[in-house]
Design an enzyme around this catalytic site. Sequence first.
Site, PDB file in Angstrom:
ATOM      1  N   GLU A   1      41.576  55.320  46.197  1.00 50.07           N
ATOM      2  CA  GLU A   1      40.744  53.947  46.596  1.00 50.07           C
ATOM      3  C   GLU A   1      41.412  53.372  47.662  1.00 50.07           C
ATOM      4  O   GLU A   1      42.456  53.316  47.788  1.00 50.07           O
ATOM      5  CB  GLU A   1      39.977  53.377  45.503  1.00 50.07           C
ATOM      6  CG  GLU A   1      41.231  52.642  44.817  1.00 50.07           C
ATOM      7  CD  GLU A   1      40.707  51.147  44.272  1.00 50.07           C
ATOM      8  OE1 GLU A   1      39.988  50.454  44.905  1.00 50.07           O
ATOM      9  OE2 GLU A   1      40.790  51.109  42.869  1.00 50.07           O
TER      10      GLU A   1
ATOM     11  N   LYS B   1      35.031  44.505  51.269  1.00 50.28           N
ATOM     12  CA  LYS B   1      34.902  45.172  49.941  1.00 50.28           C
ATOM     13  C   LYS B   1      33.683  46.135  49.673  1.00 50.28           C
ATOM     14  O   LYS B   1      32.452  45.536  49.814  1.00 50.28           O
ATOM     15  CB  LYS B   1      34.931  44.322  48.858  1.00 50.28           C
ATOM     16  CG  LYS B   1      35.278  44.871  47.491  1.00 50.28           C
ATOM     17  CD  LYS B   1      35.385  43.792  46.362  1.00 50.28           C
ATOM     18  CE  LYS B   1      34.853  44.420  45.082  1.00 50.28           C
ATOM     19  NZ  LYS B   1      34.850  42.962  43.825  1.00 50.28           N
TER      20      LYS B   1
ATOM     21  N   VAL C   1      36.248  51.474  43.049  1.00 48.40           N
ATOM     22  CA  VAL C   1      35.992  52.617  42.288  1.00 48.40           C
ATOM     23  C   VAL C   1      34.923  53.261  42.343  1.00 48.40           C
ATOM     24  O   VAL C   1      34.636  54.470  42.533  1.00 48.40           O
ATOM     25  CB  VAL C   1      36.565  52.378  40.861  1.00 48.40           C
ATOM     26  CG1 VAL C   1      36.279  53.474  40.135  1.00 48.40           C
ATOM     27  CG2 VAL C   1      37.989  51.979  40.851  1.00 48.40           C
TER      28      VAL C   1
ATOM     29  N   ASP D   1      27.866  39.584  34.998  1.00 44.34           N
ATOM     30  CA  ASP D   1      28.807  40.300  35.792  1.00 44.34           C
ATOM     31  C   ASP D   1      29.206  41.514  35.084  1.00 44.34           C
ATOM     32  O   ASP D   1      30.379  41.650  34.228  1.00 44.34           O
ATOM     33  CB  ASP D   1      29.843  39.409  36.182  1.00 44.34           C
ATOM     34  CG  ASP D   1      30.904  39.647  37.443  1.00 44.34           C
ATOM     35  OD1 ASP D   1      30.697  40.978  37.963  1.00 44.34           O
ATOM     36  OD2 ASP D   1      31.618  39.030  37.903  1.00 44.34           O
TER      37      ASP D   1
ATOM     38  N   SER E   1      30.862  45.261  36.515  1.00 43.05           N
ATOM     39  CA  SER E   1      31.179  46.079  37.736  1.00 43.05           C
ATOM     40  C   SER E   1      30.189  47.393  37.756  1.00 43.05           C
ATOM     41  O   SER E   1      29.953  48.043  36.846  1.00 43.05           O
ATOM     42  CB  SER E   1      32.411  46.529  37.609  1.00 43.05           C
ATOM     43  OG  SER E   1      32.837  47.376  38.686  1.00 43.05           O
ATOM     44  N   ALA E   2      30.017  47.315  39.274  1.00 44.73           N
ATOM     45  CA  ALA E   2      29.058  48.780  39.775  1.00 44.73           C
ATOM     46  C   ALA E   2      29.844  49.929  39.353  1.00 44.73           C
ATOM     47  O   ALA E   2      29.259  51.134  39.182  1.00 44.73           O
ATOM     48  CB  ALA E   2      28.625  48.991  41.119  1.00 44.73           C
ATOM     49  N   ASP E   3      31.081  50.067  39.187  1.00 45.12           N
ATOM     50  CA  ASP E   3      32.171  51.121  38.666  1.00 45.12           C
ATOM     51  C   ASP E   3      31.571  51.764  37.508  1.00 45.12           C
ATOM     52  O   ASP E   3      31.671  52.973  37.261  1.00 45.12           O
ATOM     53  CB  ASP E   3      33.496  50.553  38.315  1.00 45.12           C
ATOM     54  CG  ASP E   3      34.410  49.930  39.726  1.00 45.12           C
ATOM     55  OD1 ASP E   3      33.508  50.205  40.684  1.00 45.12           O
ATOM     56  OD2 ASP E   3      35.462  49.517  39.371  1.00 45.12           O
TER      57      ASP E   3
ATOM     58  N   LYS F   1      42.304  45.649  33.243  1.00 44.91           N
ATOM     59  CA  LYS F   1      42.829  44.291  33.128  1.00 44.91           C
ATOM     60  C   LYS F   1      41.831  43.661  31.986  1.00 44.91           C
ATOM     61  O   LYS F   1      40.786  43.359  32.190  1.00 44.91           O
ATOM     62  CB  LYS F   1      42.894  43.423  34.483  1.00 44.91           C
ATOM     63  CG  LYS F   1      43.849  43.943  35.450  1.00 44.91           C
ATOM     64  CD  LYS F   1      44.300  42.725  36.334  1.00 44.91           C
ATOM     65  CE  LYS F   1      45.452  43.274  37.419  1.00 44.91           C
ATOM     66  NZ  LYS F   1      44.893  44.057  38.416  1.00 44.91           N
TER      67      LYS F   1
HETATM   68  N1  PSU Z   1      40.922  45.950  38.991  1.00 45.00           N
HETATM   69  C1  PSU Z   1      42.312  46.039  39.319  1.00 45.00           C
HETATM   70  N2  PSU Z   1      42.627  46.206  40.592  1.00 45.00           N
HETATM   71  C2  PSU Z   1      41.741  46.450  41.679  1.00 45.00           C
HETATM   72  C3  PSU Z   1      40.370  46.296  41.247  1.00 45.00           C
HETATM   73  C4  PSU Z   1      39.938  46.437  40.021  1.00 45.00           C
HETATM   74  O1  PSU Z   1      43.136  45.757  38.542  1.00 45.00           O
HETATM   75  O2  PSU Z   1      41.746  46.722  42.741  1.00 45.00           O
HETATM   76  C5  PSU Z   1      39.307  46.822  42.425  1.00 45.00           C
HETATM   77  C6  PSU Z   1      38.898  48.132  42.235  1.00 45.00           C
HETATM   78  O3  PSU Z   1      38.592  48.762  43.451  1.00 45.00           O
HETATM   79  C7  PSU Z   1      37.511  48.147  41.643  1.00 45.00           C
HETATM   80  C8  PSU Z   1      37.098  46.697  41.902  1.00 45.00           C
HETATM   81  O4  PSU Z   1      36.596  49.193  41.635  1.00 45.00           O
HETATM   82  O5  PSU Z   1      38.219  45.811  41.884  1.00 45.00           O
HETATM   83  C9  PSU Z   1      35.916  46.409  41.340  1.00 45.00           C
HETATM   84  O6  PSU Z   1      35.389  45.113  41.629  1.00 45.00           O
HETATM   85  P1  PSU Z   1      33.985  44.589  41.066  1.00 45.00           P
HETATM   86  O7  PSU Z   1      34.655  43.743  39.773  1.00 45.00           O
HETATM   87  O8  PSU Z   1      33.554  43.726  41.775  1.00 45.00           O
HETATM   88  O9  PSU Z   1      32.996  45.620  40.721  1.00 45.00           O
HETATM   89 MN    MN Z   2      31.177  41.708  39.480  1.00 45.15          MN
END
Ligand code: PSU
Ligand code: MN
Length: 305
Positions: free
Chosen positions: A25, A86, A106, A138, A140-142, A159
């Site tokens: 990624e 992003k 991701v 909140d 994540s879309a992941d 994390k």
């Molecule tokens: N967690 C990490 N390092 C990262 C990310 C998450 O420890 O770089 C990044 C990844 O690209 C993940 C994104 O897909 O943050 C998730 O963002 P969000 O929570 O906004 O979906």
């Molecule tokens: Mn988010």
Amino acid sequence: MTEHLLIAPDVRAALHAGEPVVALESTIISHGFPYPANLECAVAAELVAREEGAVPATIALIGGVIRVGLDSIGLEYLATTAGVAKASRRDLATLVACGSDGATTVAATMMVAAMAGIRVFATGGIGGVHRGAETSFDISADLEELAHTDVAVVCAGAKSVLDLGLTLEYLETHGVPVLGYQTGEFPAFYTRTSGFGVDARLDSAEEIAAVVRARRELGISGGVVVANPIPAEHEIPHAEIDGVIETALAEAAERGVRGKAVTPFLLGRIHALTGGASEEANKELVYNNVRLAAKVAGALAEGDR
Ligand code: PSU
Ligand code: MN
């Protein structure tokens, strides 16, 4: 596929020949690490994949074109250019239509990997259900992408800025297997332990590949999480990192950080508060994940011969 997707020649050749390819990624490059650690990590991750016999395919948008496989100029551009968006699932088409740059999360990297026919992807940590999601919503879309898209994601868990218990519940609801590589415990990124279990412990890349293959044979769609703990010698103990994470979360709340800015803000604060230590651990766990992903991709390619 379309003029929107540009697959690098070495990636295309490997896919065509049925040789192992590992997707990487780019949000981690543009938003996950400060410069120059970001560039160092991106370049070294590619080398690790090659050492393990896989072709790396770092995924990002440059000038509205989705690139699968970047050269050193592309990596350096992402690592040094301010204001690269992003890019998660909802952003992809907009960035393409507007001719913009984007660093894929991701979720978006999984989408593009699937479009290109890449089945294994290595990252640091996945996004998940944030602490306090019961009021912030909140998530994540992941996680939604893992529910639907057929890519195995090798990570060091997530994390603990996230609520790891709720993240695992969400994955269970959506039918996403969480496979522990040589561990029965879901790792918490900097630490090998979290107190939460995985669905199954598997001790080899071949066994992980067998799960991916069985899903395909059964027609089960969706992703797989491969949870690979940080090597013990690079671990940061809970006693050292937990307080830093609490401080970063408190600062985010105080400043009212919202939406897609939350995760980059927290990552930035953790790196700033711990200096080189967390950067070093973060890099090492990425290399460790790339190594395992390359082995899984190799085992999948072997099985297809
Ligand atoms: N967690 C990490 N390092 C990262 C990310 C998450 O420890 O770089 C990044 C990844 O690209 C993940 C994104 O897909 O943050 C998730 O963002 P969000 O929570 O906004 O979906
Ligand atoms: Mn988010």
